[in-house]
Design a protein around this motif. Structure first.
Motif, PDB file in Angstrom:
ATOM      1  N   SER A  88      12.572   2.936   7.139  1.00  0.00           N
ATOM      2  CA  SER A  88      12.774   2.764   8.584  1.00  0.00           C
ATOM      3  C   SER A  88      11.993   1.575   9.146  1.00  0.00           C
ATOM      4  CB  SER A  88      12.408   4.046   9.340  1.00  0.00           C
ATOM      5  OG  SER A  88      11.028   4.302   9.234  1.00  0.00           O
ATOM      6  N   ALA A  89      11.062   1.026   8.337  1.00  0.00           N
ATOM      7  CA  ALA A  89      10.245  -0.101   8.828  1.00  0.00           C
ATOM      8  C   ALA A  89      10.954  -1.422   8.714  1.00  0.00           C
ATOM      9  CB  ALA A  89       8.943  -0.175   8.039  1.00  0.00           C
ATOM     10  N   VAL A 101      -9.273  11.007   4.874  1.00  0.00           N
ATOM     11  CA  VAL A 101      -8.470   9.898   4.351  1.00  0.00           C
ATOM     12  C   VAL A 101      -7.057   9.941   4.950  1.00  0.00           C
ATOM     13  CG1 VAL A 101      -7.412   8.939   2.262  1.00  0.00           C
ATOM     14  CG2 VAL A 101      -9.813   9.619   2.235  1.00  0.00           C
ATOM     15  N   GLY A 102      -6.478  11.129   5.036  1.00  0.00           N
ATOM     16  CA  GLY A 102      -5.144  11.261   5.632  1.00  0.00           C
ATOM     17  C   GLY A 102      -5.103  10.798   7.077  1.00  0.00           C
ATOM     18  N   VAL A 103      -6.129  11.162   7.836  1.00  0.00           N
ATOM     19  CA  VAL A 103      -6.195  10.725   9.235  1.00  0.00           C
ATOM     20  C   VAL A 103      -6.317   9.202   9.307  1.00  0.00           C
ATOM     21  CG1 VAL A 103      -7.640  10.774  11.319  1.00  0.00           C
ATOM     22  CG2 VAL A 103      -7.063  12.916  10.150  1.00  0.00           C
ATOM     23  N   ALA A 104      -7.141   8.628   8.450  1.00  0.00           N
ATOM     24  CA  ALA A 104      -7.326   7.175   8.462  1.00  0.00           C
ATOM     25  C   ALA A 104      -6.055   6.440   8.058  1.00  0.00           C
ATOM     26  CB  ALA A 104      -8.473   6.786   7.538  1.00  0.00           C
ATOM     27  N   ARG A 105      -5.226   7.072   7.233  1.00  0.00           N
ATOM     28  CA  ARG A 105      -4.003   6.423   6.752  1.00  0.00           C
ATOM     29  C   ARG A 105      -2.764   6.799   7.572  1.00  0.00           C
ATOM     30  NH1 ARG A 105      -4.598   7.180   0.227  1.00  0.00           N
ATOM     31  NH2 ARG A 105      -5.772   5.266  -0.121  1.00  0.00           N
ATOM     32  N   ARG A 106      -2.928   7.499   8.634  1.00  0.00           N
ATOM     33  CA  ARG A 106      -1.776   8.001   9.384  1.00  0.00           C
ATOM     34  C   ARG A 106      -0.838   6.887   9.833  1.00  0.00           C
ATOM     35  NH1 ARG A 106      -6.093   7.960  12.449  1.00  0.00           N
ATOM     36  NH2 ARG A 106      -6.002   7.143  14.566  1.00  0.00           N
ATOM     37  N   ARG A 107      -1.343   5.673  10.002  1.00  0.00           N
ATOM     38  CA  ARG A 107      -0.502   4.557  10.420  1.00  0.00           C
ATOM     39  C   ARG A 107       0.550   4.202   9.370  1.00  0.00           C
ATOM     40  NH1 ARG A 107      -2.903  -0.206   7.940  1.00  0.00           N
ATOM     41  NH2 ARG A 107      -4.915   0.418   7.136  1.00  0.00           N
ATOM     42  N   MET A 108       0.332   4.591   8.119  1.00  0.00           N
ATOM     43  CA  MET A 108       1.307   4.347   7.052  1.00  0.00           C
ATOM     44  C   MET A 108       2.523   5.250   7.195  1.00  0.00           C
ATOM     45  SD  MET A 108      -0.688   4.169   3.495  1.00  0.00           S
ATOM     46  CE  MET A 108      -1.975   3.024   3.179  1.00  0.00           C
ATOM     47  N   GLY A 109       2.315   6.377   7.839  1.00  0.00           N
ATOM     48  CA  GLY A 109       3.355   7.403   7.872  1.00  0.00           C
ATOM     49  C   GLY A 109       3.214   8.295   6.652  1.00  0.00           C
ATOM     50  N   GLY A 110       3.864   9.430   6.680  1.00  0.00           N
ATOM     51  CA  GLY A 110       3.862  10.333   5.538  1.00  0.00           C
ATOM     52  C   GLY A 110       2.539  11.017   5.261  1.00  0.00           C
ATOM     53  N   ALA A 135       0.814  -1.219   0.000  1.00  0.00           N
ATOM     54  CA  ALA A 135       0.000   0.000   0.000  1.00  0.00           C
ATOM     55  C   ALA A 135       0.842   1.262   0.000  1.00  0.00           C
ATOM     56  CB  ALA A 135      -0.963  -0.007   1.187  1.00  0.00           C
ATOM     57  N   PRO A 136       1.837   1.421   0.879  1.00  0.00           N
ATOM     58  CA  PRO A 136       2.634   2.646   0.841  1.00  0.00           C
ATOM     59  C   PRO A 136       3.408   2.820  -0.465  1.00  0.00           C
ATOM     60  CG  PRO A 136       2.889   1.566   2.969  1.00  0.00           C
ATOM     61  CD  PRO A 136       2.147   0.621   2.062  1.00  0.00           C
ATOM     62  N   ALA A 137       3.908   1.735  -1.047  1.00  0.00           N
ATOM     63  CA  ALA A 137       4.668   1.831  -2.299  1.00  0.00           C
ATOM     64  C   ALA A 137       3.774   2.316  -3.438  1.00  0.00           C
ATOM     65  CB  ALA A 137       5.303   0.489  -2.642  1.00  0.00           C
ATOM     66  N   ALA A 138       2.577   1.751  -3.533  1.00  0.00           N
ATOM     67  CA  ALA A 138       1.644   2.171  -4.584  1.00  0.00           C
ATOM     68  C   ALA A 138       1.202   3.614  -4.366  1.00  0.00           C
ATOM     69  CB  ALA A 138       0.426   1.242  -4.611  1.00  0.00           C
ATOM     70  N   LEU A 139       0.943   3.963  -3.134  1.00  0.00           N
ATOM     71  CA  LEU A 139       0.534   5.318  -2.802  1.00  0.00           C
ATOM     72  C   LEU A 139       1.656   6.303  -3.104  1.00  0.00           C
ATOM     73  CD1 LEU A 139      -2.031   6.593  -1.728  1.00  0.00           C
ATOM     74  CD2 LEU A 139      -1.107   6.364   0.580  1.00  0.00           C
ATOM     75  N   SER A 151       4.492  14.045   0.862  1.00  0.00           N
ATOM     76  CA  SER A 151       3.960  12.765   1.360  1.00  0.00           C
ATOM     77  C   SER A 151       4.662  11.587   0.704  1.00  0.00           C
ATOM     78  CB  SER A 151       2.456  12.675   1.115  1.00  0.00           C
ATOM     79  OG  SER A 151       1.771  13.384   2.101  1.00  0.00           O
ATOM     80  N   ALA A 152       4.927  11.685  -0.594  1.00  0.00           N
ATOM     81  CA  ALA A 152       5.634  10.603  -1.289  1.00  0.00           C
ATOM     82  C   ALA A 152       7.019  10.400  -0.684  1.00  0.00           C
ATOM     83  CB  ALA A 152       5.744  10.913  -2.780  1.00  0.00           C
ATOM     84  N   LEU A 153       7.716  11.482  -0.437  1.00  0.00           N
ATOM     85  CA  LEU A 153       9.054  11.385   0.146  1.00  0.00           C
ATOM     86  C   LEU A 153       9.003  10.819   1.557  1.00  0.00           C
ATOM     87  CD1 LEU A 153      10.528  14.751  -1.178  1.00  0.00           C
ATOM     88  CD2 LEU A 153      10.983  12.429  -2.043  1.00  0.00           C
ATOM     89  N   ARG A 154       8.027  11.243   2.341  1.00  0.00           N
ATOM     90  CA  ARG A 154       7.905  10.753   3.718  1.00  0.00           C
ATOM     91  C   ARG A 154       7.476   9.289   3.747  1.00  0.00           C
ATOM     92  NH1 ARG A 154       8.815  13.758   7.884  1.00  0.00           N
ATOM     93  NH2 ARG A 154       7.318  12.661   9.179  1.00  0.00           N
ATOM     94  N   LEU A 155       6.638   8.866   2.794  1.00  0.00           N
ATOM     95  CA  LEU A 155       6.286   7.448   2.713  1.00  0.00           C
ATOM     96  C   LEU A 155       7.523   6.609   2.415  1.00  0.00           C
ATOM     97  CD1 LEU A 155       2.866   7.473   0.829  1.00  0.00           C
ATOM     98  CD2 LEU A 155       3.294   6.521   3.103  1.00  0.00           C
ATOM     99  N   GLY A 156       8.394   7.118   1.547  1.00  0.00           N
ATOM    100  CA  GLY A 156       9.633   6.420   1.241  1.00  0.00           C
ATOM    101  C   GLY A 156      10.520   6.304   2.464  1.00  0.00           C
ATOM    102  N   ARG A 157      10.593   7.390   3.227  1.00  0.00           N
ATOM    103  CA  ARG A 157      11.390   7.386   4.452  1.00  0.00           C
ATOM    104  C   ARG A 157      10.804   6.409   5.471  1.00  0.00           C
ATOM    105  NH1 ARG A 157      12.099  13.183   6.244  1.00  0.00           N
ATOM    106  NH2 ARG A 157      12.930  13.351   4.152  1.00  0.00           N
TER     107      ARG A 157
END
Length: 190
Positions: free
Chosen positions: A189-190, A124-133, A16-20, A179-185
């Motif tokens: 770290s995961a 949507v952002g609040v619901a996805r906050r567990r993904m990071g970014g 999910a984070p990679a596709a997002l 957000s894309a950059l933070r998802l990558g970060r």
């Protein structure tokens, strides 16, 4: 989204984070090019300006469809994404109709869309906050809501112009890039 009040959110599926992230990079690039084209068209309601106005929410529909497919495949929440698809599709039609009435009408339609889509993006952002970014998406949703009110107010003034929409789109694109950059970060770290 089934619920925002889950006490212990499940970990995000790895895909999910990679596709997002890929989707967010595409959205940034589109917003940057779109904003430059709208600004270059002098923000007029000529054929190029009207085409650009209608294309933007249609692109949002396409992105939301991609997002729904990705989220559904990973078991993520999709209900609010469907709402975004409907809002953006209606906005494309509304903008095409409003363009026949002039810049103030376009700003009112765009403003209504910015408010409603901003609220959906915030949820949507609040619901996805567990993904990071997602803090940038949450901030972007809030800013979009405020900008929508501003567009509606500008529609009633003598300085009604479409150029502010270019800045709005570019800023939204920057939030997608962040957000894309933070998802990558977060993925590293995961």
């Amino acid at each position: 989204m089934d619920t925002l009040a889950a006490t212990t959110p499940a970990p995000a599926p790895a895909a999910a984070p990679a596709a997002l992230r890929r989707l967010y990079f595409v959205r940034f690039a589109f917003a940057a090019v779109w904003a430059a084209l709208l600004f270059a068209s002098a923000g007029t309601l000529g054929p190029l300006g009207v085409t650009l106005l209608v294309i933007y929410p249609l692109f949002d529909v396409a992105c939301a469809v991609v997002d729904v497919r990705s989220a559904a495949a990973d078991g993520g929440p999709v209900r609010h994404l469907y709402l975004n698809i409907a809002l953006s599709a209606l906005t494309a039609v509304g903008l095409a109709l409003a363009a026949t009435s002039g810049v103030p009408a376009v700003l009112r339609v765009w403003g209504a869309w910015a408010v409603t889509a901003g609220l959906v993006q915030l949820v949507v952002g609040v619901a996805r906050r567990r993904m990071g970014g997602q803090w940038a998406m949450i901030a972007s949703g809030g800013i979009s809501t405020l900008a929508g009110v501003s567009f509606a107010a500008q529609a009633g003034g003598a300085d009604a112009s479409l150029k502010a929409l270019a800045g709005y789109a570019f800023l939204g694109g920057v939030f997608f890039l962040v957000s894309a950059l933070r998802l990558g970060r977060a993925a590293k770290s995961a």
